[in-house]
Design a protein around this motif. Structure first.
Motif, PDB file in Angstrom:
ATOM      1  N   VAL A   1     -15.218  -0.348   1.839  1.00 39.65           N
ATOM      2  CA  VAL A   1     -15.510  -1.723   2.240  1.00 39.65           C
ATOM      3  C   VAL A   1     -17.008  -1.854   2.489  1.00 39.65           C
ATOM      4  CG1 VAL A   1     -13.258  -2.093   3.320  1.00 39.65           C
ATOM      5  CG2 VAL A   1     -15.169  -1.280   4.718  1.00 39.65           C
TER       6      VAL A   1
ATOM      7  N   TRP B   1     -12.810   2.973   4.186  1.00 32.75           N
ATOM      8  CA  TRP B   1     -11.913   2.116   4.967  1.00 32.75           C
ATOM      9  C   TRP B   1     -11.261   2.877   6.124  1.00 32.75           C
ATOM     10  CZ3 TRP B   1     -10.924  -2.230   6.888  1.00 32.75           C
ATOM     11  CH2 TRP B   1      -9.655  -2.653   7.263  1.00 32.75           C
TER      12      TRP B   1
ATOM     13  N   GLY C   1      -6.458  -5.922   6.010  1.00 27.46           N
ATOM     14  CA  GLY C   1      -7.004  -4.929   5.096  1.00 27.46           C
ATOM     15  C   GLY C   1      -5.971  -3.905   4.670  1.00 27.46           C
TER      16      GLY C   1
ATOM     17  N   HIS D   1     -13.387  -5.451   0.064  1.00 22.86           N
ATOM     18  CA  HIS D   1     -12.705  -4.172  -0.151  1.00 22.86           C
ATOM     19  C   HIS D   1     -12.789  -3.767  -1.623  1.00 22.86           C
ATOM     20  CE1 HIS D   1     -10.309  -4.176   3.783  1.00 22.86           C
ATOM     21  NE2 HIS D   1     -11.027  -5.278   3.800  1.00 22.86           N
TER      22      HIS D   1
END
Length: 420
Positions: free
Chosen positions: A372, A395, A296, A360
């Motif tokens: 997210v 996130w 991520g 995302h």
């Protein structure tokens, strides 16, 4: 509630197969609109294999052998003779196909990719990048292959990297001898055995199949045979025989519920935060979660959209859902009877074709507030994290929560090993 589960199993007994239930591919779930200006740019996907034939020949061979011997001695009832023929059909159908995707599994893979492309057109595009991985397990490899067949037919040209290697087991199918050693400790096994005894009743079924009580006592293990018949009953839904053969008619609704409860409790002990064995089994997937966090972060400044497709076994997806505490997956209890009432239900967590997807969102490259959301089997899931825009989560908050959780576990484990 438990009553709801009983109703669901009565409506569709195939759900009683638990993790071997085929995820229905119906109407595409409706997404909650993302906050203004935010668009999806990255998907991290961990999926179960599609519908497949059981991986052990013994599940077909052993019950066939019992019925063949009973028939040769004239010990089968009329129903028993009919069941013998059904079992032989199932065995022949599976011959040479052990562990392979079924026709239904192939279609399931194609439909899931088709739905994903329609649902996230901003990410799954010809100018996107696709990183595809599978553990070295036949049904997962075939799931990856069929998913790519569908994906490549829709994406031309397509930029992709594909791999299936034991090297990546470290985060796709991790093992941990310490956690495995305590999974079925003496206390846990004792409690589970007691739970089995309270939810077992095979006398009626055996009497409906065999004519001689002495044969049953000397030649048959009722619990083993009943379990094998139940497993095969749940396997038929994946094959071309689904509309022609059933074994669920051998069981009463109460017996189906009892068998499901036993399977449900077994998977909770093995993958859930069951306090009987310490509540730490979900941490088997800590490397998987850490890799998701790393990936991520690594895509934040990518110009083009990216998709990671990972295909693993049902236990990986289930334990990961528990570690991430999605919806009701993170519950901690020693009460195996209460699992259904608490919402821990195998066929809702990791059915065949099921998945965990972390999607995302950002407004532009370099957006400091990436969001997210997590989909469990296609449905928006709750995370154990505060947010002002559910089902979307910031996130940075997600990273902080999970990294702290992993750090606490590693710290406790290090201290325990140091004391030894």
């Amino acid at each position: 509630t438990g009553q709801t589960i009983a109703q669901e199993l009565k409506t569709d007994p195939n759900r009683a197969a638990g993790t071997f239930y085929a995820l229905p591919i119906g109407k595409m779930p409706k997404d909650t609109p993302a906050p203004e200006g935010k668009k999806p740019f990255y998907i991290n996907h961990y999926g179960c294999p599609g519908s497949y034939y059981r991986e052990m020949e013994s599940i077909y061979e052993e019950p066939c052998a019992v019925f063949a011997k009973a028939d040769s001695l004239g010990k089968l009832t009329k129903l028993g003779k009919d069941v013998k023929l059904r079992l032989e059909l199932l065995r022949r159908d599976a011959t040479g196909r052990i562990g392979e995707l079924t026709t239904k599994g192939v279609k399931q893979c194609h439909d899931l990719i088709l739905q994903m492309v329609k649902r996230f057109p901003d990410i799954l595009t010809p100018d996107g990048y696709y990183s595809c991985r599978s553990i070295v397990q036949n049904n997962c490899l075939m799931t990856l292959e069929e998913s790519l067949v569908q994906l490549s037919s829709m994406m031309q040209p397509m930029s992709t990297n594909v791999m299936a290697s034991h090297y990546e087991d470290r985060f796709m199918d991790p093992q941990d001898k310490t956690l495995e050693a305590i999974r079925w400790d003496s206390l846990t096994q004792k409690r589970y055995d007691r739970f089995l005894a309270l939810n077992t009743g095979n006398a009626r079924l055996m009497e409906s199949l065999f004519t001689d009580q002495n044969f049953l006592i000397e030649q048959v293990d009722p619990e083993v045979l009943s379990r094998q018949l139940f497993v095969l009953a749940g396997s038929i839904q994946h094959t071309d025989l689904a509309n022609h053969v059933t074994l669920y008619d051998l069981f009463t609704p109460a017996e189906i519920l009892g068998h499901w409860k036993k399977l449900n409790a077994k998977y909770y002990i093995q993958n859930g935060a069951c306090t009987l064995n310490g509540g730490k089994q979900p941490f088997m997937q800590r490397a998987t979660l850490r890799n998701m966090i790393h990936m991520g972060d690594s895509v934040l400044k990518r110009e083009h959209p990216m998709t990671h497709l990972r295909y693993v076994n049902e236990n990986v997806v289930m334990a990961l859902a528990c570690l991430m505490e999605l919806d009701n997956c993170g519950i901690q209890t020693d009460n195996l009877d209460a699992l259904a009432d608490m919402g821990w239900i195998t066929y809702r967590i990791a059915p065949l074709g099921g998945s965990i997807m972390m999607v995302h969102y950002r407004s532009e490259i370099g957006d400091p507030d990436v969001l997210v959301k997590v989909l469990l089997n296609g449905e928006e899931a709750r995370l154990p994290i505060e947010t002002d825009c559910a089902p979307y989560y910031h996130w940075e908050d997600v990273k902080r929560y999970y990294l702290r959780k992993l750090y606490r576990y590693e710290n406790i484990r290090l201290n325990e090993e140091t004391k030894k």
